[in-house]
Scaffold this motif. Structure first.
Motif, PDB file in Angstrom:
ATOM      1  N   VAL A   2       0.842  -1.196   0.000  1.00 40.08           N
ATOM      2  CA  VAL A   2       0.000   0.000   0.000  1.00 40.08           C
ATOM      3  C   VAL A   2       0.877   1.246   0.000  1.00 40.08           C
ATOM      4  O   VAL A   2       1.977   1.261   0.561  1.00 40.08           O
ATOM      5  CB  VAL A   2      -0.916  -0.027   1.234  1.00 40.08           C
ATOM      6  CG1 VAL A   2      -0.124   0.102   2.524  1.00 40.08           C
ATOM      7  CG2 VAL A   2      -1.989   1.034   1.133  1.00 40.08           C
ATOM      8  N   ASN A   3       0.399   2.300  -0.640  1.00 43.10           N
ATOM      9  CA  ASN A   3       1.036   3.611  -0.605  1.00 43.10           C
ATOM     10  C   ASN A   3       0.147   4.557   0.198  1.00 43.10           C
ATOM     11  O   ASN A   3      -1.082   4.429   0.181  1.00 43.10           O
ATOM     12  CB  ASN A   3       1.237   4.177  -2.006  1.00 43.10           C
ATOM     13  CG  ASN A   3       2.264   3.386  -2.791  1.00 43.10           C
ATOM     14  OD1 ASN A   3       3.315   3.023  -2.266  1.00 43.10           O
ATOM     15  ND2 ASN A   3       1.966   3.103  -4.045  1.00 43.10           N
ATOM     16  N   VAL A   5      -0.641   8.711   1.308  1.00 45.89           N
ATOM     17  CA  VAL A   5      -0.464  10.118   0.965  1.00 45.89           C
ATOM     18  C   VAL A   5      -1.168  10.973   2.008  1.00 45.89           C
ATOM     19  O   VAL A   5      -2.393  10.868   2.178  1.00 45.89           O
ATOM     20  CB  VAL A   5      -1.017  10.435  -0.434  1.00 45.89           C
ATOM     21  CG1 VAL A   5      -0.858  11.926  -0.737  1.00 45.89           C
ATOM     22  CG2 VAL A   5      -0.313   9.596  -1.490  1.00 45.89           C
ATOM     23  N   SER A  25      -3.642   3.697  -0.932  1.00 45.43           N
ATOM     24  CA  SER A  25      -3.803   3.490  -2.376  1.00 45.43           C
ATOM     25  C   SER A  25      -4.764   2.373  -2.735  1.00 45.43           C
ATOM     26  O   SER A  25      -5.205   2.297  -3.882  1.00 45.43           O
ATOM     27  CB  SER A  25      -2.436   3.211  -3.009  1.00 45.43           C
ATOM     28  OG  SER A  25      -1.849   2.065  -2.417  1.00 45.43           O
ATOM     29  N   ASP A  26      -5.073   1.485  -1.788  1.00 50.06           N
ATOM     30  CA  ASP A  26      -5.961   0.378  -2.135  1.00 50.06           C
ATOM     31  C   ASP A  26      -6.762  -0.086  -0.939  1.00 50.06           C
ATOM     32  O   ASP A  26      -6.580   0.373   0.186  1.00 50.06           O
ATOM     33  CB  ASP A  26      -5.163  -0.774  -2.757  1.00 50.06           C
ATOM     34  CG  ASP A  26      -4.134  -1.353  -1.798  1.00 50.06           C
ATOM     35  OD1 ASP A  26      -2.947  -1.434  -2.184  1.00 50.06           O
ATOM     36  OD2 ASP A  26      -4.509  -1.736  -0.673  1.00 50.06           O
ATOM     37  N   ASN A  77     -10.703   4.408   2.783  1.00 52.68           N
ATOM     38  CA  ASN A  77      -9.268   4.088   2.840  1.00 52.68           C
ATOM     39  C   ASN A  77      -8.466   5.242   3.446  1.00 52.68           C
ATOM     40  O   ASN A  77      -7.362   5.567   2.969  1.00 52.68           O
ATOM     41  CB  ASN A  77      -8.712   3.759   1.451  1.00 52.68           C
ATOM     42  CG  ASN A  77      -9.320   2.515   0.849  1.00 52.68           C
ATOM     43  OD1 ASN A  77      -9.786   1.623   1.557  1.00 52.68           O
ATOM     44  ND2 ASN A  77      -9.331   2.444  -0.476  1.00 52.68           N
TER      45      ASN A  77
END
Length: 123
Positions: A2-3, A5, A25-26, A77
């Motif tokens: 996962v990323n 931000v 990210s997911d 998320n």
């Protein structure tokens, strides 16, 4: 992997509030406990708060109790850090991180980090 931000930082006056966001990210986000840390210039990165998965429990550094609130919205998320009654000492880069294993207050317990968002509190 996962990323993450972060967003929501900025320049605020003493006594103001900010809500920081950390978007993953997911959809695997729901499976991670999440932590927020901060790093002031010339200082080590320090634990602020963590939130577990499922029926989430929250944990705070002593310095964060009372003015900081961590939460999560798995449908989006996203993890959040609400900071109220900001003080100049809160000036730092704030990072969110996905927990791997180990104590929530340790940076080594997290294996995915965001890029950070700057919070500056002016007096």
């Amino acid at each position: 992997q996962v990323n993450l931000v972060e967003s929501g930082g900025g320049l605020v006056q003493v006594g103001g509030s900010l809500r920081l966001s950390c978007v993953a990210s997911d959809h695997t986000f729901y499976s991670y406990a999440m932590g927020w840390f901060r790093q002031a210039p010339g200082k080590d990165r320090e634990f602020v708060a963590a939130v577990t998965i499922a029926s989430p429990r929250t944990y705070y550094a002593d310095s964060a109790k009372g003015r900081f609130t961590i939460s999560r919205d798995d449908a989006k998320n996203t993890a959040f850090l609400q900071i109220d009654d900001l003080e100049p000492e809160d000036t730092a880069v704030y990072y969110c991180a996905a927990h791997s294993q180990g104590p929530y207050y340790a940076t080594t317990s997290y294996d995915v980090w965001g890029q950070g968002t700057q919070v500056t509190v002016s007096s």
